[in-house]
Motif scaffolding. Sequence first.
Motif, PDB file in Angstrom:
ATOM      1  N   GLU A 176       0.840  -1.198   0.000  1.00 50.13           N
ATOM      2  CA  GLU A 176       0.000   0.000   0.000  1.00 50.13           C
ATOM      3  C   GLU A 176       0.877   1.252   0.000  1.00 50.13           C
ATOM      4  OE1 GLU A 176      -3.841   0.050   2.310  1.00 50.13           O
ATOM      5  OE2 GLU A 176      -2.721  -1.418   3.483  1.00 50.13           O
ATOM      6  N   THR A 177       0.272   2.352  -0.485  1.00 52.27           N
ATOM      7  CA  THR A 177       0.941   3.655  -0.443  1.00 52.27           C
ATOM      8  C   THR A 177      -0.001   4.689   0.155  1.00 52.27           C
ATOM      9  OG1 THR A 177       0.230   4.258  -2.678  1.00 52.27           O
ATOM     10  CG2 THR A 177       2.359   3.148  -2.459  1.00 52.27           C
ATOM     11  N   TRP A 178       0.591   5.747   0.662  1.00 56.42           N
ATOM     12  CA  TRP A 178      -0.184   6.883   1.199  1.00 56.42           C
ATOM     13  C   TRP A 178       0.604   8.147   0.895  1.00 56.42           C
ATOM     14  CZ3 TRP A 178       0.290  10.727   4.999  1.00 56.42           C
ATOM     15  CH2 TRP A 178      -0.908  11.337   5.397  1.00 56.42           C
ATOM     16  N   GLU A 179      -0.068   9.137   0.318  1.00 57.05           N
ATOM     17  CA  GLU A 179       0.632  10.315  -0.192  1.00 57.05           C
ATOM     18  C   GLU A 179       0.395  11.553   0.668  1.00 57.05           C
ATOM     19  OE1 GLU A 179       1.251  11.046  -4.568  1.00 57.05           O
ATOM     20  OE2 GLU A 179      -0.163  12.682  -4.137  1.00 57.05           O
ATOM     21  N   LEU A 180       1.468  12.271   0.918  1.00 58.66           N
ATOM     22  CA  LEU A 180       1.438  13.545   1.636  1.00 58.66           C
ATOM     23  C   LEU A 180       1.825  14.650   0.668  1.00 58.66           C
ATOM     24  CD1 LEU A 180       1.528  15.321   4.303  1.00 58.66           C
ATOM     25  CD2 LEU A 180       3.969  14.729   4.382  1.00 58.66           C
ATOM     26  N   THR A 181       1.008  15.703   0.596  1.00 56.80           N
ATOM     27  CA  THR A 181       1.356  16.875  -0.201  1.00 56.80           C
ATOM     28  C   THR A 181       2.082  17.880   0.678  1.00 56.80           C
ATOM     29  OG1 THR A 181      -0.542  16.581  -1.675  1.00 56.80           O
ATOM     30  CG2 THR A 181       0.467  18.765  -1.615  1.00 56.80           C
ATOM     31  N   ILE A 182       3.252  18.315   0.241  1.00 60.57           N
ATOM     32  CA  ILE A 182       4.075  19.242   1.002  1.00 60.57           C
ATOM     33  C   ILE A 182       3.589  20.672   0.777  1.00 60.57           C
ATOM     34  CG2 ILE A 182       6.405  20.168   1.316  1.00 60.57           C
ATOM     35  CD1 ILE A 182       6.081  17.297   2.306  1.00 60.57           C
ATOM     36  N   SER A 183       3.314  21.369   1.862  1.00 60.37           N
ATOM     37  CA  SER A 183       2.891  22.769   1.795  1.00 60.37           C
ATOM     38  C   SER A 183       4.085  23.678   2.036  1.00 60.37           C
ATOM     39  CB  SER A 183       1.820  23.051   2.846  1.00 60.37           C
ATOM     40  OG  SER A 183       1.619  24.441   3.008  1.00 60.37           O
ATOM     41  N   GLU A 185       4.087  26.476   3.329  1.00 58.39           N
ATOM     42  CA  GLU A 185       3.879  27.226   4.576  1.00 58.39           C
ATOM     43  C   GLU A 185       4.178  26.395   5.821  1.00 58.39           C
ATOM     44  OE1 GLU A 185       1.249  27.240   2.214  1.00 58.39           O
ATOM     45  OE2 GLU A 185       2.107  29.075   1.354  1.00 58.39           O
ATOM     46  N   SER A 186       4.529  25.119   5.652  1.00 59.52           N
ATOM     47  CA  SER A 186       4.715  24.227   6.791  1.00 59.52           C
ATOM     48  C   SER A 186       6.155  23.756   6.904  1.00 59.52           C
ATOM     49  CB  SER A 186       3.784  23.009   6.665  1.00 59.52           C
ATOM     50  OG  SER A 186       2.429  23.404   6.643  1.00 59.52           O
ATOM     51  N   ARG A 187       6.481  23.238   8.083  1.00 61.56           N
ATOM     52  CA  ARG A 187       7.771  22.605   8.332  1.00 61.56           C
ATOM     53  C   ARG A 187       7.505  21.154   8.723  1.00 61.56           C
ATOM     54  NH1 ARG A 187      11.916  26.171   9.117  1.00 61.56           N
ATOM     55  NH2 ARG A 187      12.992  24.977  10.716  1.00 61.56           N
ATOM     56  N   TYR A 188       8.392  20.262   8.270  1.00 60.55           N
ATOM     57  CA  TYR A 188       8.130  18.835   8.393  1.00 60.55           C
ATOM     58  C   TYR A 188       9.323  18.079   8.970  1.00 60.55           C
ATOM     59  CZ  TYR A 188       4.370  19.783   5.017  1.00 60.55           C
ATOM     60  OH  TYR A 188       3.263  20.281   4.366  1.00 60.55           O
ATOM     61  N   LEU A 189       9.012  17.157   9.861  1.00 68.75           N
ATOM     62  CA  LEU A 189       9.910  16.079  10.260  1.00 68.75           C
ATOM     63  C   LEU A 189       9.262  14.801   9.751  1.00 68.75           C
ATOM     64  CD1 LEU A 189      10.738  17.067  13.948  1.00 68.75           C
ATOM     65  CD2 LEU A 189      12.465  16.611  12.189  1.00 68.75           C
ATOM     66  N   ASP A 211       9.142  13.404  -4.061  1.00 68.66           N
ATOM     67  CA  ASP A 211       9.107  13.939  -5.427  1.00 68.66           C
ATOM     68  C   ASP A 211       9.197  15.456  -5.340  1.00 68.66           C
ATOM     69  OD1 ASP A 211       8.281  14.910  -8.000  1.00 68.66           O
ATOM     70  OD2 ASP A 211       7.296  12.994  -8.402  1.00 68.66           O
ATOM     71  N   THR A 212      10.320  16.015  -5.733  1.00 66.72           N
ATOM     72  CA  THR A 212      10.528  17.457  -5.576  1.00 66.72           C
ATOM     73  C   THR A 212       9.662  18.265  -6.531  1.00 66.72           C
ATOM     74  OG1 THR A 212      12.395  17.431  -7.131  1.00 66.72           O
ATOM     75  CG2 THR A 212      12.900  17.106  -4.800  1.00 66.72           C
ATOM     76  N   GLU A 213       9.367  17.734  -7.702  1.00 63.47           N
ATOM     77  CA  GLU A 213       8.561  18.482  -8.665  1.00 63.47           C
ATOM     78  C   GLU A 213       7.084  18.470  -8.284  1.00 63.47           C
ATOM     79  OE1 GLU A 213       9.313  17.265 -12.654  1.00 63.47           O
ATOM     80  OE2 GLU A 213      11.471  17.624 -12.518  1.00 63.47           O
ATOM     81  N   ALA A 214       6.596  17.333  -7.844  1.00 63.25           N
ATOM     82  CA  ALA A 214       5.190  17.231  -7.443  1.00 63.25           C
ATOM     83  C   ALA A 214       4.954  17.726  -6.021  1.00 63.25           C
ATOM     84  CB  ALA A 214       4.721  15.785  -7.569  1.00 63.25           C
ATOM     85  N   THR A 218       5.501  10.072  -0.840  1.00 65.54           N
ATOM     86  CA  THR A 218       4.677   8.871  -0.913  1.00 65.54           C
ATOM     87  C   THR A 218       5.246   7.822   0.031  1.00 65.54           C
ATOM     88  OG1 THR A 218       4.122   9.321  -3.216  1.00 65.54           O
ATOM     89  CG2 THR A 218       3.713   7.093  -2.402  1.00 65.54           C
ATOM     90  N   PHE A 219       4.469   7.463   1.037  1.00 61.08           N
ATOM     91  CA  PHE A 219       4.869   6.440   1.998  1.00 61.08           C
ATOM     92  C   PHE A 219       4.486   5.064   1.455  1.00 61.08           C
ATOM     93  CE2 PHE A 219       4.294  10.250   4.587  1.00 61.08           C
ATOM     94  CZ  PHE A 219       5.423  10.216   5.392  1.00 61.08           C
ATOM     95  N   HIS A 220       5.359   4.094   1.660  1.00 58.92           N
ATOM     96  CA  HIS A 220       5.122   2.722   1.211  1.00 58.92           C
ATOM     97  C   HIS A 220       5.137   1.770   2.405  1.00 58.92           C
ATOM     98  CE1 HIS A 220       5.785   3.203  -3.237  1.00 58.92           C
ATOM     99  NE2 HIS A 220       6.367   4.317  -2.809  1.00 58.92           N
ATOM    100  N   ARG A 221       4.216   0.784   2.386  1.00 67.44           N
ATOM    101  CA  ARG A 221       4.290  -0.380   3.274  1.00 67.44           C
ATOM    102  C   ARG A 221       4.222  -1.621   2.406  1.00 67.44           C
ATOM    103  NH1 ARG A 221       4.601   1.243   8.809  1.00 67.44           N
ATOM    104  NH2 ARG A 221       5.325  -0.893   9.079  1.00 67.44           N
ATOM    105  N   LEU A 222       5.172  -2.546   2.622  1.00 74.09           N
ATOM    106  CA  LEU A 222       5.368  -3.635   1.674  1.00 74.09           C
ATOM    107  C   LEU A 222       5.585  -4.973   2.371  1.00 74.09           C
ATOM    108  CD1 LEU A 222       7.887  -1.593  -0.440  1.00 74.09           C
ATOM    109  CD2 LEU A 222       5.568  -2.185  -1.178  1.00 74.09           C
ATOM    110  N   PRO A 223       4.831  -5.998   1.982  1.00 71.80           N
ATOM    111  CA  PRO A 223       5.152  -7.351   2.458  1.00 71.80           C
ATOM    112  C   PRO A 223       6.530  -7.769   1.951  1.00 71.80           C
ATOM    113  CG  PRO A 223       2.989  -7.266   1.399  1.00 71.80           C
ATOM    114  CD  PRO A 223       3.683  -5.984   1.075  1.00 71.80           C
TER     115      PRO A 223
END
Length: 250
Positions: A176-183, A185-189, A211-214, A218-223
């Motif tokens: 599975e994947t789960w995507e975070l969009t970077i804002s 205006e925010s700071r991230y760890l 992805d620096t352009e997008a 994208t977080f991945h969890r993999l068997p």
Amino acid sequence: MRALVLSDIHGSLEGLEAVLEAVGTVDAVWDLGDVVGYGASPNDVVEKMRSIGTLHVRGNHDRVAASLSSSLNFNPVARAAALWTQEALSPENMEWVREMPHGPVQPEGIAVSLVHGSPLDEDDYILSVRDAWAPLQQMTQPITFFGHTHVQGGFIQQGTAWRELIPEYRTRDTAETWELTISPESRYLINPGSAGQPRDGDWRVAAAVYDTEASTVTFHRLPYDIIKAQGKILMAGLPDRLALRLRDGK
């Protein structure tokens, strides 16, 4: 540019191979440390990371395995694994581990930092908003990728608002994947999770792709072939606990 962000592989060739197969072609591979320790394939993992890694940051298990610091602060299981790894590593791979740089490391031309534990101290664990507060205030870049906790997710600050970042998945047995969009205006760890020994209750290995352009992560969890990884640990004579905990993701 697409960068694969890996952390805490811990000598698991099976975990690393599952990530590389699923993610496919990327422009860079950023390694947040603890390449070795716990798992039974330290040479295979180091050789793979030597060939594909773009940037590396040392972890505490790398440091102890390379005899750069004492194992006395480790619990007995971790100490046994570190001492076994010291004996198992080839001279060439030992030298490579010994030369891994102290974080933070910055990719050229990209506004991110790479660390193992914290931007403030490579051995600090960031597990709560309280832990994240000082690093978020003092970070030199808007995004810091960190590892060490083996927990995928992170923390976000937007103005005076703070929150924990927890990827959302539907299952515990498929890729599975789960995507975070970077804002801007925010700071991230951001923690990609462990590619060898997850500790967030999910047995699947973890990684992330930035992805620096997008402007996405994208977080991945993999068997992965957990039976093979467990068998190698037991056959190597490492503590049983290191094999058993893989199934529980703890």
